[in-house]
Design an enzyme around this catalytic site. Structure first.
Site, PDB file in Angstrom:
ATOM      1  N   HIS A  50       1.344  -5.237   3.319  1.00 34.20           N
ATOM      2  CA  HIS A  50       2.249  -4.280   3.920  1.00 34.20           C
ATOM      3  C   HIS A  50       3.707  -4.678   3.712  1.00 34.20           C
ATOM      4  CE1 HIS A  50      -1.338  -2.848   6.181  1.00 34.20           C
ATOM      5  NE2 HIS A  50      -1.682  -4.097   6.018  1.00 34.20           N
ATOM      6  N   GLU A  62       0.531  -5.813   8.826  1.00 38.80           N
ATOM      7  CA  GLU A  62       1.887  -5.342   9.034  1.00 38.80           C
ATOM      8  C   GLU A  62       2.445  -5.969  10.321  1.00 38.80           C
ATOM      9  OE1 GLU A  62       4.685  -4.674   8.394  1.00 38.80           O
ATOM     10  OE2 GLU A  62       4.673  -2.655   7.562  1.00 38.80           O
ATOM     11  N   HIS A 106       0.838  -1.216   0.000  1.00 35.59           N
ATOM     12  CA  HIS A 106       0.000   0.000   0.000  1.00 35.59           C
ATOM     13  C   HIS A 106       0.866   1.256   0.000  1.00 35.59           C
ATOM     14  CE1 HIS A 106       0.832   1.285   4.126  1.00 35.59           C
ATOM     15  NE2 HIS A 106       0.771   0.021   4.461  1.00 35.59           N
ATOM     16  N   ARG A 115      -5.875   0.430   5.155  1.00 35.03           N
ATOM     17  CA  ARG A 115      -5.019   0.975   4.109  1.00 35.03           C
ATOM     18  C   ARG A 115      -4.713  -0.046   3.018  1.00 35.03           C
ATOM     19  NH1 ARG A 115      -2.188   0.543   9.058  1.00 35.03           N
ATOM     20  NH2 ARG A 115      -0.123  -0.416   8.973  1.00 35.03           N
TER      21      ARG A 115
END
Lengths: 328, 399
Positions: free
Chosen positions: B297, B227, B125, B173
């Site tokens: 991520h 993440e 992202h 995200r």
């Protein structure tokens, strides 16, 4: 009414309310460590508070910074935004609770809406569990002049909660918690979900379809009627959102046509006839002021580029002035 | 030595060409039958009702070549109209690729499916609000900035490979990146996020139309692709962190493989859950021939790349992934082949994946500077023309 405490949003409100001091953040200071059983009903209720007391939602958490009293704000703003065009809107398909995202146009509408509310304070955001509403909220807030960062709270499991915890007080102050709630989802359209108008008319008959879309009580097969949608949306609003407003927290709700209509029906005390014919524009925020336990409709805020200063209340005018000053 | 991957490949962006395609330049795709693989069902003399047709159609529907929009409609009824009345029509005729415009190349792309290969696209992202403020983010669910939104949309533009399923993390995200990329995706299918958090969520999000389902790409959120969890560093900026813990210590956490920050995950721990998820849930899809996109991520993707490319701990620590630039891998015969990153749509070029084999399976894929011997003189001619055109017009970048 049960006072089960399963969430806490307000950890402490530090300063007396005045335009020149920013409120302390509502962001959780500690990771949630409530037993799972409290969370199962997936709504959170705040203990009733006395007028001058800071509410503490979580009995396990003692706030590290409680002020002896907080001058309770007697006014709060409530902004409602209906999300913009989704990929199925474009294709003219019944969407309901299918989690379809926004189109580029919908993205642009969200950003426009954000520009219109850029000078109205926001302390807390509620959205549905569908991405089109969440994206609308996030995109709108990129335009907000307070420059705070919206952060989605995760409470689906203890792990999700601890993993998403923020460890800096300063950062928390610059954050706005976002609560995602399925109760604010669009009305569930049952067996119509995914069908287009043509298919539906063929399958069920034009008359029948018209009835489902325009009536208050009649649900489509395996779906919700507007009445059922209103029931869960308004219940959620009363239990979770209204108490926040009562505490003086400014709230933004980014949701869907039917869930917002239901809430507006409650706010404006509309009849079921009136609500079925209520159309909400997409991307045009609606502002309400909550004061003395009443909701006053204030229409749609004018965008920041439009000439003229609007101030729906003195408090909002002061907030706007503060933002202007902080730029200089 | 840094193994920073700067991917440069040549990539042909059909859309540039598609607008120049005119109806009148329709020509049948002249591929000799023996060049076509697969049960002969892809033989271009085959009638439209052969089994793999729907596959090709679905694939071709994403091609920009379908200026004639009904080309090969994704529905099972096949039949693009215009030239379709004749039963002897070649399946691919309607794609009307003009050789002069490289678009036949795209037709071939479709057929790449028949090769039991699957594509895996990884996208990291773009900029989030905390990236912009230089704060450690980890698993805090922070959204994208306007720039991050643009990066996501751009990522979609250069992705030409049809996607069958999307995996993301549970953080917005990554989800926004996935759905925004799909807005631009040529195939125009609608990504739909699956909800499995409860029985109600499942039943409420059901779709009741087959046709609509065919036009949808499921998006599966998984926390295992989140993440790396940064523990007590989450929300801190670099300065605060250095003050609180000391520069040395911070450097160690950021650069080591197995030392976690307090209450956080080490890269090793992140890799463990990400790769396990990948092996259990994503690889089977690839093995079944589905093209997969993963929007996630930095650390979860590095972990996966470490597994795909068999990197060592040292190598993975210094691996840097660009944001918003898709990475392509081809999965075949249980192996992953890295195929780099497409050059942006504004640059002419050809995306080159694998060699064309001697038995010409009509795959798009050929290494730019090599040709295997191809059956069928026509093929050869077209390829030569195509190559010439590329030489003339493109900026070829080879790594």
């Amino acid at each position: 009414m049960a006072t089960v405490v399963s969430h806490h949003l307000i950890s402490s409100i530090a300063s007396p309310h005045s335009p020149s001091n920013s409120k302390a953040s509502l962001f959780p200071k500690e990771p949630f460590n409530l037993p799972i059983k409290f969370r199962q009903n997936r709504c959170f209720k705040i203990e009733a508070t006395t007028a001058s007391q800071t509410p503490v939602l979580d009995p396990l958490l003692s706030p590290s910074k409680t002020t002896p009293h907080k001058k309770k704000s007697n006014e709060a703003s409530l902004i409602l935004i209906r999300h913009g065009e989704s990929l199925w809107n474009e294709k003219n398909l019944f969407t309901g609770c299918v989690d379809v995202p926004l189109t580029e146009k919908g993205v642009a509408e969200a950003i426009q809406a954000g520009k219109r509310i850029s000078t109205i304070p926001v302390d807390l955001i509620f959205t549905s569990s569908l991405i089109r509403a969440q994206m609308t909220a996030m995109l709108a807030m990129t335009q907000h002049r307070c420059k705070k960062v919206p952060i989605i709270l995760h409470d689906e499991s203890e792990k999700a909660q601890t993993w998403s915890h923020v460890f800096s007080e300063e950062t928390r102050k610059q954050s706005i918690p976002v609560v995602a709630a399925w109760q604010l989802n669009e009305r569930m359209y049952g067996e119509l979900q995914g069908l287009n108008k043509e298919e539906t008319a063929e399958r069920y008959g034009t008359q029948q379809v018209h009835e489902w879309r325009r009536s208050y009580h009649i649900p489509p097969p395996k779906g919700e009627s507007l009445e059922m949608c209103a029931e869960r949306a308004v219940a959620y609003f009363e239990d979770n959102i209204q108490p926040e407003l009562a505490l003086g927290n400014n709230v933004l709700i980014a949701a869907h046509g039917n869930s917002l209509r239901s809430i507006i029906m409650y706010l404006d005390k509309l009849t079921s006839q009136e609500v079925t014919s209520l159309e909400l524009s997409t991307g045009l925020p609606l502002l309400y002021i909550f004061k003395d336990r009443k909701f006053m409709r204030r229409g749609s805020p004018v965008g920041p580029t439009e000439a003229g200063v609007y101030a729906y209340t003195k408090r909002l005018a002061q907030y706007r002035q503060k933002l202007d000053e902080s730029l200089n | 030595m840094s193994t920073a991957m700067s991917y440069q490949s040549i990539y042909s962006f059909v859309s540039q060409q598609s607008s120049t395609i005119s109806q009148s330049s329709r020509q049948p795709l002249l591929l000799p039958t023996k060049c076509l693989k697969i049960d002969s069902s892809l033989c271009y003399y085959t009638s439209r009702r052969k089994r793999n047709l729907s596959k090709i159609e679905t694939i071709s529907s994403q091609i920009s070549v379908s200026y004639n929009t009904t080309l090969l409609s994704p529905s099972k009824n096949i039949i693009p109209d215009n030239s379709q009345k004749k039963s002897s029509n070649m399946i691919l005729r309607s794609s009307s690729i003009s050789y002069k415009n490289h678009n036949w190349f795209c037709i071939l792309t479709l057929l790449f499916y028949v090769l039991d290969e699957a594509a895996l696209i990884l996208i990291r992202h773009g900029e989030s609000l905390w990236n912009a403020k230089n704060l450690f983010t980890g698993c805090v669910d922070v959204p994208l900035t306007e720039k991050g939104v643009e990066e996501a949309i751009e990522a979609g533009k250069i992705s030409n490979i049809p996607i069958d399923v999307i995996f993301t993390s549970s953080l917005i995200r990554a989800q926004m990146t996935a759905v925004l990329a799909m807005i631009q995706h040529r195939r125009k299918k609608v990504p739909i996020i699956l909800h499995n958090e409860s029985d109600q969520a499942k039943s409420w999000s059901q779709v009741f139309s087959e046709e609509t389902k065919d036009q949808s790409v499921p998006v599966i959120p998984a926390w295992q692709l989140n993440e790396r969890m940064y523990g007590e560093l989450q929300g801190l900026n670099k300065q605060e962190t250095a003050e609180r813990y000391g520069k040395q210590q911070v450097h160690e956490w950021r650069r080591s493989y197995d030392i976690p920050p307090p209450k956080g995950e080490s890269l090793e721990m992140c890799a463990e859950r990400a790769v396990a998820y990948f092996e259990e849930n994503i690889e089977p899809k690839l093995a079944a021939g589905k093209n997969v996109m993963i929007a996630a991520h930095g650390n979860s993707l590095r972990s996966i790349i470490m597994s795909l490319d068999k990197l060592t701990c040292k190598e993975v620590i210094s691996l840097e992934l660009s944001t918003g630039i898709p990475l392509l891998y081809i999965f075949k015969d249980g192996k992953f082949m890295k195929r780099g990153s497409p050059v942006g749509p504004t640059k002419a070029g050809v995306y080159a994946y694998t060699k064309v084999r001697h038995r010409f399976y009509c795959s798009t894929i050929f290494v730019f500077f090599e040709f295997s011997v191809l059956d069928g003189s026509l093929c050869l001619q077209r390829l030569a023309q195509y190559r010439q055109k590329l030489d003339e017009s493109s900026e070829v970048i080879c790594s």
